[in-house]
Scaffold this motif. Structure first.
Motif, mmCIF file in Angstrom:
data_model
loop_
_atom_site.group_PDB
_atom_site.id
_atom_site.type_symbol
_atom_site.label_atom_id
_atom_site.label_comp_id
_atom_site.label_asym_id
_atom_site.label_seq_id
_atom_site.Cartn_x
_atom_site.Cartn_y
_atom_site.Cartn_z
ATOM 1 N N ARG A 43 25.784 47.681 28.907
ATOM 2 C CA ARG A 43 24.732 46.305 28.793
ATOM 3 C C ARG A 43 25.765 45.813 28.131
ATOM 4 N NH1 ARG A 43 19.549 44.324 27.029
ATOM 5 N NH2 ARG A 43 20.020 45.786 25.177
ATOM 6 N N PHE A 44 26.491 44.222 28.214
ATOM 7 C CA PHE A 44 27.238 43.208 27.350
ATOM 8 C C PHE A 44 26.237 42.067 26.746
ATOM 9 C CE2 PHE A 44 30.285 40.259 26.527
ATOM 10 C CZ PHE A 44 31.133 40.251 25.717
ATOM 11 N N ILE A 45 26.398 42.262 25.274
ATOM 12 C CA ILE A 45 25.354 41.172 24.587
ATOM 13 C C ILE A 45 26.925 39.840 24.215
ATOM 14 C CG2 ILE A 45 23.863 40.667 22.990
ATOM 15 C CD1 ILE A 45 22.247 43.267 23.189
ATOM 16 N N PRO A 46 26.936 39.235 24.780
ATOM 17 C CA PRO A 46 28.231 38.477 24.900
ATOM 18 C C PRO A 46 27.572 37.585 23.126
ATOM 19 C CG PRO A 46 26.735 37.287 25.972
ATOM 20 C CD PRO A 46 25.895 38.744 25.561
ATOM 21 N N PRO A 47 28.992 37.640 21.965
ATOM 22 C CA PRO A 47 28.409 37.009 20.776
ATOM 23 C C PRO A 47 28.321 35.454 20.924
ATOM 24 C CG PRO A 47 30.278 37.373 21.220
ATOM 25 C CD PRO A 47 29.474 37.925 21.888
ATOM 26 N N GLU A 48 28.001 35.028 19.725
ATOM 27 C CA GLU A 48 27.858 33.585 19.505
ATOM 28 C C GLU A 48 28.961 33.007 19.779
ATOM 29 O OE1 GLU A 48 26.163 32.627 15.738
ATOM 30 O OE2 GLU A 48 23.815 34.079 16.452
ATOM 31 N N ASN A 49 29.299 31.522 20.558
ATOM 32 C CA ASN A 49 30.539 30.947 20.379
ATOM 33 C C ASN A 49 30.943 31.794 20.984
ATOM 34 O OD1 ASN A 49 29.429 28.298 18.321
ATOM 35 N ND2 ASN A 49 30.012 29.636 16.876
ATOM 36 N N PHE A 50 30.973 32.411 22.174
ATOM 37 C CA PHE A 50 31.625 33.029 23.021
ATOM 38 C C PHE A 50 32.016 31.901 24.410
ATOM 39 C CE2 PHE A 50 31.920 36.678 26.836
ATOM 40 C CZ PHE A 50 33.102 37.406 25.538
ATOM 41 N N ASP A 51 31.753 30.953 24.383
ATOM 42 C CA ASP A 51 32.793 29.517 25.637
ATOM 43 C C ASP A 51 34.134 29.657 25.844
ATOM 44 O OD1 ASP A 51 29.743 29.470 26.382
ATOM 45 O OD2 ASP A 51 28.967 27.648 25.800
ATOM 46 N N LEU A 52 34.462 29.785 26.269
ATOM 47 C CA LEU A 52 36.354 29.940 26.242
ATOM 48 C C LEU A 52 36.445 28.283 26.443
ATOM 49 C CD1 LEU A 52 36.661 31.670 29.630
ATOM 50 C CD2 LEU A 52 37.187 32.179 27.081
ATOM 51 N N ALA A 53 37.143 27.815 25.853
ATOM 52 C CA ALA A 53 37.907 26.647 25.612
ATOM 53 C C ALA A 53 38.876 26.647 26.536
ATOM 54 C CB ALA A 53 38.336 26.479 23.986
ATOM 55 N N LEU A 54 39.830 27.454 26.673
ATOM 56 C CA LEU A 54 41.202 27.852 27.338
ATOM 57 C C LEU A 54 41.177 28.367 28.722
ATOM 58 C CD1 LEU A 54 43.866 25.769 28.232
ATOM 59 C CD2 LEU A 54 44.596 26.985 26.525
ATOM 60 N N LEU A 55 41.277 28.324 29.733
ATOM 61 C CA LEU A 55 41.466 29.458 30.687
ATOM 62 C C LEU A 55 42.912 29.464 31.517
ATOM 63 C CD1 LEU A 55 40.028 32.410 31.474
ATOM 64 C CD2 LEU A 55 39.085 30.853 33.354
ATOM 65 N N THR A 56 43.350 30.301 31.275
ATOM 66 C CA THR A 56 44.861 30.190 32.266
ATOM 67 C C THR A 56 44.739 31.545 32.808
ATOM 68 O OG1 THR A 56 46.132 29.272 29.969
ATOM 69 C CG2 THR A 56 47.553 30.763 31.587
ATOM 70 N N LEU A 57 45.215 30.579 34.161
ATOM 71 C CA LEU A 57 45.073 31.684 35.707
ATOM 72 C C LEU A 57 46.391 31.426 36.434
ATOM 73 C CD1 LEU A 57 41.441 30.442 36.948
ATOM 74 C CD2 LEU A 57 42.598 32.351 35.096
ATOM 75 N N GLU A 58 47.057 33.080 37.158
ATOM 76 C CA GLU A 58 48.585 32.824 37.546
ATOM 77 C C GLU A 58 47.354 32.787 38.634
ATOM 78 O OE1 GLU A 58 51.865 35.714 37.893
ATOM 79 O OE2 GLU A 58 51.192 35.129 35.761
ATOM 80 N N LEU A 59 47.962 32.468 39.764
ATOM 81 C CA LEU A 59 47.859 32.596 41.201
ATOM 82 C C LEU A 59 48.664 33.477 41.548
ATOM 83 C CD1 LEU A 59 46.847 29.329 42.714
ATOM 84 C CD2 LEU A 59 45.633 30.722 41.780
ATOM 85 N N GLU A 60 48.913 34.715 42.489
ATOM 86 C CA GLU A 60 49.048 36.368 42.231
ATOM 87 C C GLU A 60 50.426 35.572 44.323
ATOM 88 O OE1 GLU A 60 47.941 39.420 41.625
ATOM 89 O OE2 GLU A 60 48.167 39.111 38.899
ATOM 90 N N SER A 61 48.890 36.160 45.168
ATOM 91 C CA SER A 61 49.637 35.639 46.096
ATOM 92 C C SER A 61 48.396 35.128 47.098
ATOM 93 C CB SER A 61 48.974 37.183 47.029
ATOM 94 O OG SER A 61 48.392 37.723 46.403
ATOM 95 N N VAL A 62 49.199 34.394 48.610
ATOM 96 C CA VAL A 62 48.494 33.980 48.954
ATOM 97 C C VAL A 62 48.117 34.880 50.481
ATOM 98 C CG1 VAL A 62 48.066 32.011 50.763
ATOM 99 C CG2 VAL A 62 48.839 31.472 48.504
ATOM 100 N N LYS A 63 47.192 35.932 50.749
ATOM 101 C CA LYS A 63 47.175 35.972 52.132
ATOM 102 C C LYS A 63 46.640 35.580 53.308
ATOM 103 C CE LYS A 63 45.330 39.854 49.629
ATOM 104 N NZ LYS A 63 44.262 41.334 49.233
ATOM 105 N N LYS A 64 45.616 34.662 53.204
ATOM 106 C CA LYS A 64 46.510 33.482 54.751
ATOM 107 C C LYS A 64 46.556 32.219 53.815
ATOM 108 C CE LYS A 64 42.435 36.381 56.642
ATOM 109 N NZ LYS A 64 41.057 36.818 57.230
ATOM 110 N N GLY A 65 46.607 31.537 55.221
ATOM 111 C CA GLY A 65 47.230 29.888 54.851
ATOM 112 C C GLY A 65 48.336 29.375 54.273
ATOM 113 N N THR A 66 48.819 28.477 54.694
ATOM 114 C CA THR A 66 49.874 27.479 54.459
ATOM 115 C C THR A 66 50.420 28.194 52.260
ATOM 116 O OG1 THR A 66 49.876 26.759 55.479
ATOM 117 C CG2 THR A 66 51.898 26.338 54.382
#
Length: 414
Positions: free
Chosen positions: A80-103
């Protein structure tokens, strides 16, 4: 718990883990309606109950199993994971690696959908997540998970997605996805004000034809970087971290260019890294045969090594971690670093062999000189003996001549 496959194909396109109703209560976060589970102390998932999953089993999709380095049927630690206080993300950087379907050239705007779909879920740096959007299957990788107000909770960057989280999209070179903007949150008023400011600045910067002479003329000054006698072997952009032993956490040293420089005369190789804007030295140490570089367990684009560093003007034992933008750059750095360390070891062995050969050669030359000297001394001894013989013979001849004269002197006159 025992790892098993996701109960259905459509459930694999989520960031959830599935367990039995009985096991689900063990992951409840006190005081909330959340359920969080730490998987192999590597990343955190939100478990949910499914009737087809037996007690003591945890259902993970292919990407989750690969990240945890387990297969179906293996045993894995789940707590079980208990998050600490003030655990909300201010910034989340995501890298889109691949597309399996679509254009591939489709312009993707995903921020609001991702927030709704992954609300109150924990994201960990290095984690890969699959999801479906408008009939297309995507995979994104978490490059950065920054919590506001705190640098890091531990050596791992992680936090919980909230409605105030700003999402930044990055695209890999092979994905073909076009970015619409750097930040996900759209602010029309600020954008309109920015356009007005740019128009005003353009009007103010309009050329009026007036020429203003400079008050002070500055001459160009040649600046020595200390790299004039070295040639670069490797030159890559990266971000460097050092491990703080007192705080027991990674601290950022700076982002810039890391170089491996080989001296033209001595052949020694050193690692130098400077910050991109200030050019401040982040790392400066020699690459010696005893050094080894290893892949970071939490991120395949990162690697770690120990070194005696001189970046702060004094020798310090440091544990460094460097992160690259791509897996190829990380592998190139590790391979080159290791090759240099091994070559430095061979060079030292060759030097020792050369020194030994030189000593043996000096010994042989010394013996030859001694023998020659003895041979030179022998003729001198012979010459002395000859001189002594000549002296004795001359003395004998003089004595022989003197005897008749004495005899003649004693005889009386007739």
């Amino acid at each position: 718990m025992i790892v098993t496959n996701t109960p259905a194909a459509d459930l694999a396109l989520t960031n959830l883990a599935y367990c039995s109703h009985a096991d689900l209560h063990g992951f409840a976060v006190p005081g909330t309606k959340l359920y969080l589970a730490s998987i192999a102390d590597s990343f955190v998932l939100s478990p949910t109950a499914h009737e087809s999953v037996r007690n003591g089993h945890i259902a993970l999709n292919t990407i989750q199993r690969r990240h945890a380095r387990v297969s179906s049927g293996d045993t894995i630690s789940v707590n079980r994971f208990i998050p600490p206080e003030n655990f909300d993300l201010a910034l989340l950087t995501l890298e889109l690696e691949s597309v399996k379907k679509g254009t591939k050239s489709e312009q993707v705007v995903l921020a609001n959908q991702l927030k709704k779909r992954f609300m109150n879920q924990v994201m960990t740096a290095g984690q890969r997540v699959s999801f479906e959007f408008h009939g297309n299957n995507y995979i994104f990788r978490v490059n950065q998970a920054a919590v506001e107000g705190q640098e890091k909770y531990s050596t791992i960057e992680r936090g919980m997605i909230s409605s105030d989280t700003d999402i930044v999209f990055e695209t890999s070179n092979s994905s073909g996805i076009k970015k619409l903007g750097a930040m996900s949150s759209s602010k029309p008023e600020q954008s309109h004000r920015k356009d007005e400011e740019e128009e005003t600045t353009a009007a103010e910067d309009e050329d009026t034809g007036a020429q203003v002479a400079p008050i002070v003329r500055l001459e160009e000054v040649a600046i020595s970087t200390g790299e004039e006698e070295e040639e670069p072997i490797l030159d890559l952009k990266a971000k460097l971290y050092r491990f703080d032993k007192d705080g027991k956490q990674w601290k950022e040293r700076g982002a810039g260019t890391v170089k491996l420089l080989k001296h033209k005369e001595s052949g020694k190789v050193r690692l130098v890294m400077r910050q991109s804007k200030t050019l401040k030295i982040c790392a400066n140490h020699l690459v010696i045969p005893t050094m080894t570089v290893q892949e970071h367990a939490g991120n395949e684009k990162s690697c770690v090594w120990h070194a005696t560093d001189f970046a702060d003007g004094e020798l310090k034992d440091e544990l460094f971690c460097i992160r690259f933008a791509s897996l190829e750059n990380c592998r190139s750095f590790m391979e080159t670093f290791q090759e240099v360390a091994e070559s430095q070891g061979k060079k030292e062995d060759n030097k020792d062999a050369s020194d030994t050969a030189g000593l043996l050669e000096k010994l042989n030359v010394g013996d030859g000189k001694t023998e020659g000297k003895e041979q030179e001394e022998k003729p001198d001894v012979a010459k002395e003996e000859d001189k002594q013989t000549y002296k004795e013979e001359d003395k004998k001849a003089v004595d022989d001549q003197a005897k008749p004269e004495a005899g003649n002197k004693d005889e009386p006159a007739s």
